[in-house]
Design a protein around this motif. Structure first.
Motif, mmCIF file in Angstrom:
data_model
loop_
_atom_site.group_PDB
_atom_site.id
_atom_site.type_symbol
_atom_site.label_atom_id
_atom_site.label_comp_id
_atom_site.label_asym_id
_atom_site.label_seq_id
_atom_site.Cartn_x
_atom_site.Cartn_y
_atom_site.Cartn_z
ATOM 1 N N ARG A 83 31.193 32.798 33.627
ATOM 2 C CA ARG A 83 32.842 33.361 33.386
ATOM 3 C C ARG A 83 33.712 32.769 34.190
ATOM 4 N NH1 ARG A 83 31.957 38.400 31.546
ATOM 5 N NH2 ARG A 83 33.841 38.270 30.603
ATOM 6 N N VAL A 84 33.467 31.478 34.781
ATOM 7 C CA VAL A 84 34.182 30.805 35.856
ATOM 8 C C VAL A 84 34.603 29.587 35.065
ATOM 9 C CG1 VAL A 84 34.740 30.134 38.230
ATOM 10 C CG2 VAL A 84 33.426 32.094 37.654
ATOM 11 N N ARG A 85 35.827 29.236 34.992
ATOM 12 C CA ARG A 85 36.424 28.038 34.774
ATOM 13 C C ARG A 85 36.699 27.017 35.932
ATOM 14 N NH1 ARG A 85 38.273 26.968 29.601
ATOM 15 N NH2 ARG A 85 38.603 28.656 28.166
ATOM 16 N N SER A 86 37.201 27.688 37.075
ATOM 17 C CA SER A 86 37.346 27.063 38.356
ATOM 18 C C SER A 86 37.505 28.060 39.302
ATOM 19 C CB SER A 86 38.285 25.933 38.483
ATOM 20 O OG SER A 86 39.853 26.911 38.254
ATOM 21 N N LEU A 87 37.333 27.713 40.590
ATOM 22 C CA LEU A 87 37.721 28.531 41.756
ATOM 23 C C LEU A 87 38.685 28.073 42.659
ATOM 24 C CD1 LEU A 87 34.281 29.833 43.506
ATOM 25 C CD2 LEU A 87 35.532 31.210 41.812
ATOM 26 N N THR A 88 39.795 29.114 43.045
ATOM 27 C CA THR A 88 40.728 28.604 44.021
ATOM 28 C C THR A 88 40.445 29.597 45.386
ATOM 29 O OG1 THR A 88 42.258 27.680 42.497
ATOM 30 C CG2 THR A 88 43.163 28.191 44.581
ATOM 31 N N LEU A 89 40.331 29.225 46.538
ATOM 32 C CA LEU A 89 40.006 30.014 47.540
ATOM 33 C C LEU A 89 41.307 29.528 48.657
ATOM 34 C CD1 LEU A 89 36.172 28.646 48.054
ATOM 35 C CD2 LEU A 89 37.197 30.826 47.224
ATOM 36 N N VAL A 90 41.978 30.737 48.949
ATOM 37 C CA VAL A 90 43.022 30.721 49.625
ATOM 38 C C VAL A 90 43.070 31.480 50.774
ATOM 39 C CG1 VAL A 90 45.649 31.291 49.546
ATOM 40 C CG2 VAL A 90 44.429 30.846 47.231
ATOM 41 N N SER A 91 43.313 30.896 51.961
ATOM 42 C CA SER A 91 43.216 31.467 53.366
ATOM 43 C C SER A 91 41.985 32.206 53.471
ATOM 44 C CB SER A 91 44.288 32.523 53.532
ATOM 45 O OG SER A 91 45.626 31.762 53.069
ATOM 46 N N THR A 92 40.939 31.597 53.464
ATOM 47 C CA THR A 92 39.587 32.347 53.568
ATOM 48 C C THR A 92 38.784 31.018 54.466
ATOM 49 O OG1 THR A 92 37.940 33.412 52.643
ATOM 50 C CG2 THR A 92 38.662 31.343 51.610
ATOM 51 N N HIS A 129 43.278 39.703 45.473
ATOM 52 C CA HIS A 129 43.902 39.788 46.789
ATOM 53 C C HIS A 129 42.697 40.292 47.769
ATOM 54 C CE1 HIS A 129 46.901 39.617 49.807
ATOM 55 N NE2 HIS A 129 47.859 39.143 48.853
ATOM 56 N N GLY A 130 43.253 39.951 48.873
ATOM 57 C CA GLY A 130 42.412 40.342 50.311
ATOM 58 C C GLY A 130 42.201 41.680 50.551
ATOM 59 N N ALA A 131 41.818 41.876 51.515
ATOM 60 C CA ALA A 131 41.600 43.360 52.331
ATOM 61 C C ALA A 131 42.830 44.362 52.339
ATOM 62 C CB ALA A 131 41.131 43.323 53.787
ATOM 63 N N CYS A 132 42.461 45.391 51.729
ATOM 64 C CA CYS A 132 43.475 46.525 51.626
ATOM 65 C C CYS A 132 44.752 45.971 50.903
ATOM 66 C CB CYS A 132 43.941 46.865 53.124
ATOM 67 S SG CYS A 132 42.466 46.871 54.315
ATOM 68 N N ALA A 133 44.903 45.042 50.225
ATOM 69 C CA ALA A 133 46.100 44.766 49.598
ATOM 70 C C ALA A 133 46.013 44.936 47.956
ATOM 71 C CB ALA A 133 46.291 43.240 49.813
ATOM 72 N N SER A 134 47.007 45.608 47.416
ATOM 73 C CA SER A 134 46.985 45.698 46.016
ATOM 74 C C SER A 134 47.529 44.614 45.291
ATOM 75 C CB SER A 134 47.987 47.027 45.853
ATOM 76 O OG SER A 134 49.375 46.676 45.928
ATOM 77 N N MET A 135 47.685 44.512 43.863
ATOM 78 C CA MET A 135 48.202 43.556 43.078
ATOM 79 C C MET A 135 49.594 43.001 43.573
ATOM 80 S SD MET A 135 49.331 45.220 39.481
ATOM 81 C CE MET A 135 48.192 46.334 39.213
ATOM 82 N N LEU A 136 50.326 44.000 44.208
ATOM 83 C CA LEU A 136 51.916 43.795 44.525
ATOM 84 C C LEU A 136 51.702 42.526 45.486
ATOM 85 C CD1 LEU A 136 53.584 46.987 44.874
ATOM 86 C CD2 LEU A 136 53.156 45.752 42.677
ATOM 87 N N SER A 162 41.695 35.445 51.056
ATOM 88 C CA SER A 162 41.199 36.040 52.414
ATOM 89 C C SER A 162 40.007 36.565 51.968
ATOM 90 C CB SER A 162 42.293 36.909 52.908
ATOM 91 O OG SER A 162 42.100 37.210 54.112
ATOM 92 N N MET A 163 39.891 37.823 52.396
ATOM 93 C CA MET A 163 38.384 38.455 52.205
ATOM 94 C C MET A 163 37.999 38.139 50.818
ATOM 95 S SD MET A 163 37.423 42.653 51.721
ATOM 96 C CE MET A 163 38.022 42.530 50.055
ATOM 97 N N SER A 164 38.810 38.141 49.821
ATOM 98 C CA SER A 164 38.520 38.102 48.506
ATOM 99 C C SER A 164 38.062 36.682 47.998
ATOM 100 C CB SER A 164 39.486 38.531 47.373
ATOM 101 O OG SER A 164 39.326 39.885 47.394
#
Length: 272
Positions: A119-128, A31-38, A103-105
Protein backbone atom coordinates in the motif's frame (compact mmCIF):
# COMPACT_ATOMS: atom_id res chain seq x y z
CA UNK A 1 -13.00 25.55 10.21
CA UNK A 2 -11.96 22.41 8.38
CA UNK A 3 -14.47 20.99 5.86
CA UNK A 4 -13.73 17.40 6.74
CA UNK A 5 -15.79 14.29 6.09
CA UNK A 6 -16.42 11.16 8.20
CA UNK A 7 -15.32 7.76 6.90
CA UNK A 8 -16.32 4.40 8.37
CA UNK A 9 -13.15 2.37 8.94
CA UNK A 10 -13.62 -1.10 10.49
CA UNK A 11 -16.07 -0.10 13.17
CA UNK A 12 -14.87 3.41 13.95
CA UNK A 13 -15.19 6.84 12.35
CA UNK A 14 -12.21 8.76 11.02
CA UNK A 15 -12.60 12.35 9.85
CA UNK A 16 -10.44 13.29 6.87
CA UNK A 17 -9.98 16.10 4.38
CA UNK A 18 -8.42 15.99 0.92
CA UNK A 19 -6.66 18.58 -1.23
CA UNK A 20 -5.83 18.52 -4.92
CA UNK A 21 -6.63 16.22 -7.82
CA UNK A 22 -7.52 12.58 -6.96
CA UNK A 23 -5.75 11.56 -10.17
CA UNK A 24 -2.42 12.74 -8.72
CA UNK A 25 -0.21 10.50 -6.53
CA UNK A 26 -1.68 10.33 -3.02
CA UNK A 27 0.17 11.65 0.03
CA UNK A 28 -1.24 10.48 3.38
CA UNK A 29 -0.27 12.78 6.27
CA UNK A 30 -0.30 11.19 9.76
CA UNK A 31 0.30 13.51 12.69
CA UNK A 32 1.92 12.77 16.04
CA UNK A 33 0.58 12.21 19.53
CA UNK A 34 -2.59 14.02 20.59
CA UNK A 35 -2.65 16.12 17.41
CA UNK A 36 -5.55 16.31 14.97
CA UNK A 37 -5.37 16.85 11.23
CA UNK A 38 -5.28 20.63 11.78
CA UNK A 39 -1.62 20.35 12.74
CA UNK A 40 -0.95 19.57 9.08
CA UNK A 41 -1.92 23.17 8.35
CA UNK A 42 -4.36 23.82 5.50
CA UNK A 43 -1.93 26.11 3.67
CA UNK A 44 0.84 23.50 3.94
CA UNK A 45 -1.52 20.88 2.50
CA UNK A 46 -2.40 23.22 -0.37
CA UNK A 47 1.28 23.79 -1.13
CA UNK A 48 1.91 20.04 -1.29
CA UNK A 49 -1.15 19.64 -3.53
CA UNK A 50 0.16 22.43 -5.77
CA UNK A 51 3.24 20.28 -6.36
CA UNK A 52 0.99 17.73 -8.07
CA UNK A 53 -0.05 15.54 -5.16
CA UNK A 54 -3.43 14.42 -3.82
CA UNK A 55 -3.11 15.22 -0.12
CA UNK A 56 -5.05 13.50 2.68
CA UNK A 57 -4.97 14.67 6.29
CA UNK A 58 -7.08 13.06 9.00
CA UNK A 59 -7.89 12.88 12.68
CA UNK A 60 -6.47 9.73 14.21
CA UNK A 61 -8.42 7.98 16.97
CA UNK A 62 -8.83 10.20 20.04
CA UNK A 63 -8.11 13.41 18.13
CA UNK A 64 -10.43 15.96 16.55
CA UNK A 65 -13.76 14.56 15.44
CA UNK A 66 -12.73 10.93 15.06
CA UNK A 67 -13.86 8.17 17.42
CA UNK A 68 -12.75 8.51 21.01
CA UNK A 69 -12.03 5.78 23.54
CA UNK A 70 -12.15 5.41 27.36
CA UNK A 71 -9.79 7.87 29.02
CA UNK A 72 -6.59 6.17 30.14
CA UNK A 73 -7.62 2.82 28.63
CA UNK A 74 -7.64 3.29 24.85
CA UNK A 75 -7.34 -0.44 24.16
CA UNK A 76 -5.48 0.03 20.88
CA UNK A 77 -1.90 0.37 19.69
CA UNK A 78 0.35 1.45 16.85
CA UNK A 79 -0.73 -1.56 14.80
CA UNK A 80 -4.36 -0.45 15.06
CA UNK A 81 -3.45 3.11 14.04
CA UNK A 82 -1.58 1.66 11.05
CA UNK A 83 -4.63 -0.45 10.15
CA UNK A 84 -6.71 2.74 10.38
CA UNK A 85 -4.41 4.43 7.86
CA UNK A 86 -4.76 1.51 5.44
CA UNK A 87 -8.52 1.42 6.05
CA UNK A 88 -8.80 5.10 5.23
CA UNK A 89 -6.98 4.50 1.94
CA UNK A 90 -9.54 1.75 1.25
CA UNK A 91 -12.42 4.13 2.04
CA UNK A 92 -10.96 6.70 -0.36
CA UNK A 93 -10.37 4.12 -3.09
CA UNK A 94 -6.57 4.57 -3.04
CA UNK A 95 -4.39 1.53 -3.75
CA UNK A 96 -1.01 3.00 -2.78
CA UNK A 97 0.11 6.23 -1.16
CA UNK A 98 3.18 8.14 -0.13
CA UNK A 99 2.91 7.90 3.67
CA UNK A 100 4.20 10.70 5.90
CA UNK A 101 4.44 10.07 9.66
CA UNK A 102 5.37 12.76 12.16
CA UNK A 103 6.79 12.28 15.67
CA UNK A 104 4.90 9.39 17.37
CA UNK A 105 3.40 8.48 14.00
CA UNK A 106 6.81 7.71 12.63
CA UNK A 107 6.01 4.46 14.44
CA UNK A 108 2.63 4.24 12.71
CA UNK A 109 4.32 4.79 9.33
CA UNK A 110 6.88 2.10 10.19
CA UNK A 111 4.11 -0.44 10.80
CA UNK A 112 2.38 0.52 7.56
CA UNK A 113 5.66 0.28 5.63
CA UNK A 114 6.74 -3.09 7.04
CA UNK A 115 3.40 -4.88 7.43
CA UNK A 116 1.49 -3.32 4.49
CA UNK A 117 4.24 -2.56 1.91
CA UNK A 118 1.91 -3.17 -1.02
CA UNK A 119 0.00 0.00 0.00
CA UNK A 120 3.07 2.25 0.22
CA UNK A 121 4.84 4.12 -2.57
CA UNK A 122 7.29 5.78 -0.17
CA UNK A 123 7.71 6.77 3.46
CA UNK A 124 8.63 10.15 4.90
CA UNK A 125 9.49 10.22 8.60
CA UNK A 126 9.36 13.68 10.20
CA UNK A 127 10.78 14.58 13.63
CA UNK A 128 10.88 11.01 14.84
CA UNK A 129 13.28 8.41 16.25
CA UNK A 130 14.38 4.79 16.26
CA UNK A 131 13.66 4.84 19.99
CA UNK A 132 17.19 3.78 20.86
CA UNK A 133 18.68 7.18 21.76
CA UNK A 134 17.75 9.26 24.81
CA UNK A 135 15.24 12.03 24.22
CA UNK A 136 16.37 15.61 24.49
CA UNK A 137 15.61 17.92 27.38
CA UNK A 138 12.36 19.82 26.93
CA UNK A 139 10.98 22.31 29.46
CA UNK A 140 7.35 21.18 29.26
CA UNK A 141 4.57 22.45 31.54
CA UNK A 142 4.51 20.36 34.73
CA UNK A 143 0.79 20.53 35.48
CA UNK A 144 -1.77 18.91 33.20
CA UNK A 145 -4.76 21.16 32.41
CA UNK A 146 -8.32 20.40 33.45
CA UNK A 147 -9.98 18.95 30.30
CA UNK A 148 -13.22 20.62 31.39
CA UNK A 149 -11.55 24.04 30.97
CA UNK A 150 -10.93 24.60 27.23
CA UNK A 151 -9.06 27.85 27.89
CA UNK A 152 -6.62 26.06 30.18
CA UNK A 153 -6.13 23.35 27.56
CA UNK A 154 -5.34 25.99 24.93
CA UNK A 155 -2.78 27.65 27.22
CA UNK A 156 -1.20 24.27 27.98
CA UNK A 157 -0.87 23.17 24.35
CA UNK A 158 0.52 26.56 23.30
CA UNK A 159 3.15 26.31 26.05
CA UNK A 160 3.96 22.73 24.99
CA UNK A 161 4.35 23.78 21.35
CA UNK A 162 6.62 26.64 22.42
CA UNK A 163 8.76 24.17 24.38
CA UNK A 164 8.91 21.79 21.40
CA UNK A 165 10.21 24.64 19.26
CA UNK A 166 13.25 24.93 21.52
CA UNK A 167 15.51 27.72 20.32
CA UNK A 168 13.93 27.80 16.84
CA UNK A 169 13.00 31.33 15.68
CA UNK A 170 10.04 29.84 13.75
CA UNK A 171 7.61 29.70 16.68
CA UNK A 172 4.83 32.31 16.42
CA UNK A 173 2.62 32.44 19.50
CA UNK A 174 -0.32 34.17 17.81
CA UNK A 175 -0.40 31.68 14.92
CA UNK A 176 -0.07 28.76 17.32
CA UNK A 177 -2.81 30.03 19.64
CA UNK A 178 -5.22 30.41 16.72
CA UNK A 179 -4.48 26.84 15.59
CA UNK A 180 -4.81 25.38 19.09
CA UNK A 181 -8.05 27.28 19.74
CA UNK A 182 -9.58 25.90 16.52
CA UNK A 183 -8.36 22.39 17.39
CA UNK A 184 -9.77 22.45 20.93
CA UNK A 185 -13.12 23.75 19.64
CA UNK A 186 -13.59 20.77 17.29
CA UNK A 187 -12.24 18.04 19.58
CA UNK A 188 -14.75 15.36 20.58
CA UNK A 189 -13.19 14.44 23.96
CA UNK A 190 -10.38 16.62 25.32
CA UNK A 191 -9.55 14.25 28.17
CA UNK A 192 -9.07 11.35 25.75
CA UNK A 193 -7.05 13.53 23.38
CA UNK A 194 -4.71 14.74 26.10
CA UNK A 195 -3.89 11.31 27.46
CA UNK A 196 -4.77 8.29 25.38
CA UNK A 197 -1.94 8.38 22.86
CA UNK A 198 0.49 8.15 25.78
CA UNK A 199 -1.33 5.06 27.09
CA UNK A 200 -1.49 3.05 23.87
CA UNK A 201 0.34 -0.19 23.03
CA UNK A 202 3.59 0.68 21.26
CA UNK A 203 4.23 -2.80 19.84
CA UNK A 204 5.83 -2.38 16.42
CA UNK A 205 5.43 -4.21 13.12
CA UNK A 206 4.97 -7.96 13.00
CA UNK A 207 7.40 -8.16 10.08
CA UNK A 208 10.51 -6.63 11.68
CA UNK A 209 11.95 -3.23 12.52
CA UNK A 210 13.42 -0.31 10.63
CA UNK A 211 15.83 -2.63 8.84
CA UNK A 212 12.87 -4.46 7.30
CA UNK A 213 11.66 -1.42 5.33
CA UNK A 214 11.93 -1.93 1.57
CA UNK A 215 10.24 1.27 0.38
CA UNK A 216 12.03 4.54 -0.48
CA UNK A 217 12.36 6.48 2.76
CA UNK A 218 13.06 10.13 3.50
CA UNK A 219 13.99 11.24 7.02
CA UNK A 220 13.23 14.89 7.86
CA UNK A 221 14.95 16.28 10.95
CA UNK A 222 14.79 19.69 12.58
CA UNK A 223 18.24 21.18 13.15
CA UNK A 224 17.14 22.52 16.55
CA UNK A 225 14.64 19.81 17.59
CA UNK A 226 14.87 19.62 21.40
CA UNK A 227 12.69 16.47 21.59
CA UNK A 228 14.63 14.30 19.15
CA UNK A 229 17.95 16.11 18.54
CA UNK A 230 19.81 15.67 15.22
CA UNK A 231 21.47 12.40 16.24
CA UNK A 232 18.02 10.81 16.13
CA UNK A 233 17.59 11.69 12.46
CA UNK A 234 21.05 10.36 11.66
CA UNK A 235 20.35 7.11 13.53
CA UNK A 236 17.06 6.71 11.69
CA UNK A 237 18.72 7.25 8.31
CA UNK A 238 21.40 4.70 9.18
CA UNK A 239 18.86 2.12 10.38
CA UNK A 240 16.77 2.13 7.17
CA UNK A 241 18.21 0.63 3.98
CA UNK A 242 18.80 3.38 1.42
CA UNK A 243 17.19 6.15 3.47
CA UNK A 244 18.03 9.81 2.84
CA UNK A 245 18.20 12.56 5.48
CA UNK A 246 17.11 16.18 5.04
CA UNK A 247 17.80 18.61 7.90
CA UNK A 248 15.53 21.65 8.14
CA UNK A 249 17.65 24.64 9.17
CA UNK A 250 16.55 26.45 12.33
CA UNK A 251 13.56 24.11 12.82
CA UNK A 252 12.50 22.65 16.14
CA UNK A 253 10.23 19.63 16.57
CA UNK A 254 7.37 20.97 14.44
CA UNK A 255 7.57 21.99 10.80
CA UNK A 256 6.40 25.60 11.07
CA UNK A 257 5.66 28.01 8.24
CA UNK A 258 9.21 29.34 7.68
CA UNK A 259 10.29 25.74 6.90
CA UNK A 260 7.40 24.86 4.60
CA UNK A 261 9.18 25.70 1.33
CA UNK A 262 12.19 23.42 1.92
CA UNK A 263 9.93 20.73 3.41
CA UNK A 264 7.55 20.75 0.43
CA UNK A 265 10.48 20.77 -2.01
CA UNK A 266 12.06 17.74 -0.31
CA UNK A 267 8.73 15.90 -0.16
CA UNK A 268 7.92 16.67 -3.79
CA UNK A 269 11.32 15.38 -4.91
CA UNK A 270 11.03 12.25 -2.78
CA UNK A 271 7.54 11.43 -4.04
CA UNK A 272 8.23 12.13 -7.72
Amino acid sequence: MSHDHPYAVHGITLHAETFGDPADPAVLLIHGACASMLWWEEELCRRIAAAGRYVIRYDQRDTGRSSSFPVGEPGYGLRDLAADAVGLLDALGIDRAHVVGRSMSGGVALVVGVDHPERVRSLTLVSTTTGELPMGTVDVPEQEPDPADPGAVVDHVVALTRAYAGTSPHFDEDVTRALVTADVARTRDLAATLGNHYALDYAGPRGGGWEALRVPTLVVQGELDPVFPPAHGEALRDAIPGARLVVLAQSGHDVLEPAWDPFVAALAEHTS
